[in-house]
Design a protein around this motif. Structure first.
Motif, PDB file in Angstrom:
ATOM      1  N   ILE A 114       0.920  -1.247   0.066  1.00 48.61           N
ATOM      2  CA  ILE A 114      -0.181  -0.107   0.119  1.00 48.61           C
ATOM      3  C   ILE A 114       0.947   1.273   0.060  1.00 48.61           C
ATOM      4  CG2 ILE A 114      -0.108   0.252   2.442  1.00 48.61           C
ATOM      5  CD1 ILE A 114      -2.981   0.978  -0.161  1.00 48.61           C
ATOM      6  N   ALA A 115       2.236   1.310   0.399  1.00 44.71           N
ATOM      7  CA  ALA A 115       3.114   2.343   0.432  1.00 44.71           C
ATOM      8  C   ALA A 115       3.353   2.721  -1.031  1.00 44.71           C
ATOM      9  CB  ALA A 115       4.301   1.971   1.328  1.00 44.71           C
ATOM     10  N   PRO A 137      -0.234  12.589  -2.490  1.00 43.25           N
ATOM     11  CA  PRO A 137      -0.355  13.242  -1.090  1.00 43.25           C
ATOM     12  C   PRO A 137      -1.515  13.231  -0.384  1.00 43.25           C
ATOM     13  CG  PRO A 137      -0.096  14.471  -2.833  1.00 43.25           C
ATOM     14  CD  PRO A 137      -0.063  13.265  -3.764  1.00 43.25           C
ATOM     15  N   GLU A 138      -2.714  13.217  -1.018  1.00 44.98           N
ATOM     16  CA  GLU A 138      -4.078  13.281  -0.261  1.00 44.98           C
ATOM     17  C   GLU A 138      -4.414  12.105   0.748  1.00 44.98           C
ATOM     18  OE1 GLU A 138      -5.236  12.209  -4.491  1.00 44.98           O
ATOM     19  OE2 GLU A 138      -3.544  12.850  -3.662  1.00 44.98           O
ATOM     20  N   LEU A 139      -3.649  10.929   0.595  1.00 45.40           N
ATOM     21  CA  LEU A 139      -3.766   9.946   1.362  1.00 45.40           C
ATOM     22  C   LEU A 139      -2.684   9.721   2.264  1.00 45.40           C
ATOM     23  CD1 LEU A 139      -4.631   7.063  -1.321  1.00 45.40           C
ATOM     24  CD2 LEU A 139      -6.109   8.268   0.053  1.00 45.40           C
ATOM     25  N   GLU A 140      -3.011   9.338   3.607  1.00 48.48           N
ATOM     26  CA  GLU A 140      -2.183   9.053   4.540  1.00 48.48           C
ATOM     27  C   GLU A 140      -2.137   7.641   5.295  1.00 48.48           C
ATOM     28  OE1 GLU A 140      -1.295  10.108   9.139  1.00 48.48           O
ATOM     29  OE2 GLU A 140      -2.597  11.341   8.180  1.00 48.48           O
ATOM     30  N   LEU A 141      -1.377   6.870   5.247  1.00 49.92           N
ATOM     31  CA  LEU A 141      -1.183   5.576   5.667  1.00 49.92           C
ATOM     32  C   LEU A 141      -1.194   5.537   7.435  1.00 49.92           C
ATOM     33  CD1 LEU A 141      -1.529   2.357   5.351  1.00 49.92           C
ATOM     34  CD2 LEU A 141       1.089   2.361   5.146  1.00 49.92           C
ATOM     35  N   VAL A 142      -2.120   5.006   8.133  1.00 54.84           N
ATOM     36  CA  VAL A 142      -2.137   5.157   9.578  1.00 54.84           C
ATOM     37  C   VAL A 142      -2.220   3.540   9.913  1.00 54.84           C
ATOM     38  CG1 VAL A 142      -3.359   5.689  11.515  1.00 54.84           C
ATOM     39  CG2 VAL A 142      -3.432   7.018   9.704  1.00 54.84           C
ATOM     40  N   GLY A 202      -1.579  -0.940  15.501  1.00 56.91           N
ATOM     41  CA  GLY A 202      -1.202  -2.374  15.845  1.00 56.91           C
ATOM     42  C   GLY A 202      -0.907  -3.116  14.383  1.00 56.91           C
ATOM     43  N   ASN A 203      -1.869  -4.036  14.300  1.00 58.08           N
ATOM     44  CA  ASN A 203      -1.925  -4.650  13.004  1.00 58.08           C
ATOM     45  C   ASN A 203      -2.793  -4.523  11.843  1.00 58.08           C
ATOM     46  OD1 ASN A 203       0.065  -7.128  13.850  1.00 58.08           O
ATOM     47  ND2 ASN A 203      -1.344  -7.192  15.613  1.00 58.08           N
ATOM     48  N   ARG A 204      -3.563  -3.400  12.240  1.00 55.31           N
ATOM     49  CA  ARG A 204      -4.406  -2.917  11.277  1.00 55.31           C
ATOM     50  C   ARG A 204      -3.794  -1.851  10.418  1.00 55.31           C
ATOM     51  NH1 ARG A 204      -6.964  -5.383  15.376  1.00 55.31           N
ATOM     52  NH2 ARG A 204      -8.859  -6.446  15.010  1.00 55.31           N
ATOM     53  N   GLN A 205      -4.758  -1.580   9.250  1.00 62.04           N
ATOM     54  CA  GLN A 205      -3.967  -0.398   8.493  1.00 62.04           C
ATOM     55  C   GLN A 205      -5.165   0.317   7.809  1.00 62.04           C
ATOM     56  OE1 GLN A 205      -1.581  -2.506   5.374  1.00 62.04           O
ATOM     57  NE2 GLN A 205       0.102  -1.540   6.272  1.00 62.04           N
ATOM     58  N   LEU A 217      17.248   0.433  -8.652  1.00 63.25           N
ATOM     59  CA  LEU A 217      17.781   1.176  -7.309  1.00 63.25           C
ATOM     60  C   LEU A 217      16.895   2.247  -7.118  1.00 63.25           C
ATOM     61  CD1 LEU A 217      19.821   1.294  -5.175  1.00 63.25           C
ATOM     62  CD2 LEU A 217      21.150   2.893  -6.667  1.00 63.25           C
ATOM     63  N   LYS A 218      16.212   2.454  -6.092  1.00 63.71           N
ATOM     64  CA  LYS A 218      15.382   3.203  -5.574  1.00 63.71           C
ATOM     65  C   LYS A 218      15.568   3.916  -4.235  1.00 63.71           C
ATOM     66  CE  LYS A 218      10.436   4.247  -4.546  1.00 63.71           C
ATOM     67  NZ  LYS A 218       9.125   3.877  -4.692  1.00 63.71           N
ATOM     68  N   LEU A 219      16.033   5.086  -4.002  1.00 67.69           N
ATOM     69  CA  LEU A 219      16.251   5.938  -2.776  1.00 67.69           C
ATOM     70  C   LEU A 219      14.919   6.628  -2.495  1.00 67.69           C
ATOM     71  CD1 LEU A 219      18.484   5.890  -0.664  1.00 67.69           C
ATOM     72  CD2 LEU A 219      19.172   8.000  -1.688  1.00 67.69           C
ATOM     73  N   ARG A 220      14.411   6.544  -1.343  1.00 65.98           N
ATOM     74  CA  ARG A 220      13.284   7.094  -0.913  1.00 65.98           C
ATOM     75  C   ARG A 220      13.293   7.617   0.509  1.00 65.98           C
ATOM     76  NH1 ARG A 220       7.417   4.422   1.013  1.00 65.98           N
ATOM     77  NH2 ARG A 220       8.982   3.511   2.388  1.00 65.98           N
ATOM     78  N   GLY A 221      13.190   9.344   0.515  1.00 69.42           N
ATOM     79  CA  GLY A 221      12.968  10.049   1.573  1.00 69.42           C
ATOM     80  C   GLY A 221      11.660  10.408   2.005  1.00 69.42           C
ATOM     81  N   ARG A 222      11.353  10.341   3.606  1.00 67.92           N
ATOM     82  CA  ARG A 222      10.105  10.371   3.971  1.00 67.92           C
ATOM     83  C   ARG A 222      10.234  11.496   5.141  1.00 67.92           C
ATOM     84  NH1 ARG A 222       7.707   5.486   6.188  1.00 67.92           N
ATOM     85  NH2 ARG A 222       9.945   4.592   6.451  1.00 67.92           N
TER      86      ARG A 222
END
Length: 734
Positions: A160-161, A168-173, A176-179, A655-660
């Motif tokens: 899902i990431a 950007p309108e979506l935020e993953l929260v 626990g074990n739920r998303q 190769l992928k480099l990701r910054g958050r």
């Protein structure tokens, strides 16, 4: 004998009356659509699809050679042309990242010519050499005002990431074990999660746990920001659409530290091009325990953090002539530990959940541009929580809940000079539960029925085609009624794409939404430990959005979009006041969330390098009248988030480099303490190899390279540095 009060008899009679009126209304409109289109000025209608996956391609430019006539495909990849003389025409379609394709159409005096144009993804062009491999694992994001359509390759949605990084309108929260998915800082229960157009949100807490979605079968995701006449949602809707017509096979295995293991398999098969079958299964296990530093600067061990889950999704479709019948089934089971809050460890707490779903659908197409469909389904969710007495948990606690939902929807869609679509749906949901520390009178059985009637239209300004490549205004109205009264949800949007350099596009939209109090709110409202409460009002919202974007094919491909939004919420339900005033639900008078979003994506010179940046800045304010809460930030909303990535792809190597950047989150409304902003860095490496018709890949990833300590929702500590290795084998499909 069951007693029915006069008020209940009146409500039942009114519901049946509305039901039959709705059915007659839809049948009449649909009949008129068919009769009108039979004599329509439409001469060519069709659809543009992905050559490999068969998924629709929205936003493609379609032209008729030698006539100057141009159209643009809608969110379902469909287009049409009107007022053409009889004869033979060549129709071509093109879109960024796809090769141009075409088809021939023959027009006579009787029938509309219906065609399908399939586009292959364009190859990577590296200066100095030719590369024949296509970039078929790139998502294609199409923004049509308040509606965003994401086209996913046949390998499915691995994580899902991958989706939330690009939107950007979506935020993953993660709790626990739920998303869960949050749209623009709204409450978690304000987002409706759908699977193939049917809500999977829990009747217990109105949240949709996306970890139960069969990602391996998902090929399209539709995101609606704000209320919409096609679907419910206080803050918006995320609809995951599976592809039963896929014809590839894929298996994968993944391992990582903290005892993580994951195994998945899926595929699609076709028999005589009439019957197709799709299957997706997944198993996952994680021990999950890890060390962390608590607010007292002491090292603790996060115990009982394990998760064990399994899922199965199967679907089948039978096609003949202009009709099709679909049936699907889904099963999900999870057993997980519940470690509790930082200072309230419950190392023996256990939660179990199980979901079962059965859905079916029928579709009939008329004259190539009118569709009648019926969908229905039922699902059951069982959830149990058991927390025995421990040194930090003095009272044993055990609950059990059974949720049931049944729904049916009858709809139509017609494409022409004016697009028409609508549906009538009825949904019944119930919740039954018990609790060892509360009397049975506090729980028991609750149920309700929700009816909805929707009608929308879209009009294209074809007279402006020489200046504006695509221009459409959409107006819709959705009425919802049931035990909680009536609610009208209007929406309107305007989208324009111009023919000027850089293809600038503009859009603006407005909509209203509503969320009914979930059945948990009703439980607590009647609980003996709660103070008597007034009737809880349904939560309501108003959403405004304006956006602009640019696209360029010069020296590679570049896309840029900027969006501004303002959302107003009324009567939000929160839970406040313990001890002397007991525990009761309170309706907020108002909350406001505004902000802006930006995305930038570029593949310079169509080479091996890809750059991406997405940013979201929101201001979530509480607008209660109480001075202690008014104009304070709402809890657990990142004030600013950004994602940047650099990808390098050369032949079989990636190769992928990701910054958050995760912005500061306020932890309470009453003070200014906040979770500080954190910056995280992730690394992914992948090697691919093709042997005949089998495609294999070996991937290695590191999450949180810097091993930075940070927290997620409810002040739960996040895992430290994490390593993952994944092996995938798949067929190349057809």
């Amino acid at each position: 004998m069951l007693y029915v009060s006069p008020a209940d008899r009146h409500f039942i009679a009114e519901s049946y009356s509305r039901f039959f009126i709705a059915i007659i209304f839809i049948v009449l409109i649909f009949y008129l659509c068919i009769e009108t289109r039979a004599q329509s000025e439409i001469k060519i209608s069709g659809r543009v699809t992905d050559l490999v996956s068969g998924a629709p391609i929205p936003g493609a430019t379609v032209a008729i050679d030698g006539t100057g006539r141009i159209s643009t495909t809608d969110s379902d990849g469909r287009f049409y042309f009107t007022d053409l003389p009889t004869g033979k025409y060549t129709v071509t379609a093109k879109r960024i990242r796809f090769r141009q394709g075409g088809s021939e159409a023959v027009i006579d005096d009787v029938f509309t010519s219906s065609i399908t144009i399939s586009l292959a993804r364009s190859p990577v062009i590296v200066r100095g050499q030719a590369v024949t491999k296509t970039r078929d694992d790139l998502f294609v994001v199409n923004r049509l005002g308040a509606v965003t359509v994401v086209d996913i390759p046949t390998s499915g949605l691995g994580s899902i990431a991958q989706l939330t990084d690009k939107l950007p309108e979506l935020e993953l929260v993660e709790s626990g074990n739920r998303q869960y998915l949050r749209i623009r800082g709204a409450p978690l229960n304000g987002t409706v999660i759908m699977l193939n157009g049917r809500s999977i949100n829990s009747t217990f807490d109105s949240r949709g746990d996306i970890s139960t979605i069969p990602f391996g079968s998902v090929t399209t995701v539709e995101i609606v920001t704000g209320g919409d006449y096609k679907s419910p949602g206080l803050a918006g809707t995320v609809n995951f659409i599976t592809d039963i017509d896929r014809k590839n096979i894929i298996v994968a295995a993944e391992r990582g530290n903290f005892g993580f293991e994951s195994y998945s398999a899926g595929g699609g098969f076709s028999f005589a091009e009439i019957v197709t079958v799709s299957l997706d299964t997944r198993g996952e296990y994680s021990k999950g325990d890890f060390e962390f530093v608590d607010p007292r600067d002491s090292v603790q061990i996060r115990l009982n953090n394990f998760n064990k889950s399994s899922s199965l999704y199967a679907g089948s479709k039978i096609k003949w002539d202009r009709s099709s019948v679909m049936i699907s089934a889904r099963y999900f089971k999870r057993t997980a530990g519940v470690p509790g809050a930082v200072f309230q460890l419950t190392p023996d707490a256990l939660s179990e959940s199980e979901e079962m779903e059965l859905a079916s659908g029928f579709e009939r197409r008329f004259f190539g541009n009118a569709v009648f469909d019926i969908t229905a389904g039922l699902n059951r969710r069982r959830a149990e929580f058991d927390s025995p007495r421990t040194s930090t948990n003095f009272i044993p606690y055990k609950t059990r809940f059974d949720e049931h939902a049944r729904d049916i929807k009858i709809g139509f869609n017609s494409t022409g000079s004016v697009d028409l679509n609508g549906y009538y749906s009825i949904r019944y949901e119930s919740l039954d539960g018990n609790d060892l520390i509360r009397p049975s009178s506090s729980f028991g059985f609750h149920s309700r029925t929700i009816n909805a009637l929707s009608l929308g239209m879209g009009y294209r300004f074809s007279i402006l085609n020489r200046v504006i490549e695509h221009s459409v205004v959409t107006i819709g109205l959705r009425e919802e009624w049931g035990d909680e009264g009536d609610f009208l949800s209007p929406s309107v949007s305007l989208r324009m794409n111009t023919n000027f350099p850089l293809n600038p596009g503009f859009d603006i939209s407005f909509s209203k939404g509503r969320r009914l109090p979930d059945l948990t709110d009703l439980y607590w409202k009647e609980d003996v430990f709660a103070t008597p409460n007034p009737e809880l009002n349904p939560e309501e919202s108003e959403s405004f959005q304006a956006g602009a974007d640019l696209k360029s094919d010069y020296a590679g491909t570049t896309e840029l979009r900027l969006t501004s939004f303002f959302n107003r919420y009324r009567d939000l339900i929160i839970w406040r006041k313990w001890a002397g005033d007991k525990f009761k639900p309170v309706n907020l008078s108002k909350a406001e969330i505004d902000g802006w979003e930006m995305t930038f994506e570029s593949i310079p010179f169509s080479g091996p390098l890809r750059l991406f940046w997405a940013a979201s800045f929101i201001r979530p304010l509480n607008k209660e009248e109480e001075a202690s809460h008014r104009d304070k930030y709402l809890t657990f909303r990142p004030i600013g988030t950004q994602t940047m990535s650099i990808e390098f792809r050369q032949k079989r190597f990636e190769l992928k480099l990701r910054g958050r950047h995760i912005g500061a989150c306020y932890t309470t409304e009453e003070n200014t303490k906040s979770r500080p902003a954190v910056d995280l860095l992730d690394l992914e490496v992948k090697i691919k190899l093709d042997v005949r018709r089998v495609r294999s890949s070996l991937g290695f990833g590191v999450v949180n390279i810097g091993d930075i300590q940070y927290e997620i929702l409810d002040r739960q500590p996040e895992k430290p540095r994490e390593y993952r290795v994944k092996i995938t084998l798949s067929s190349k499909g057809e």
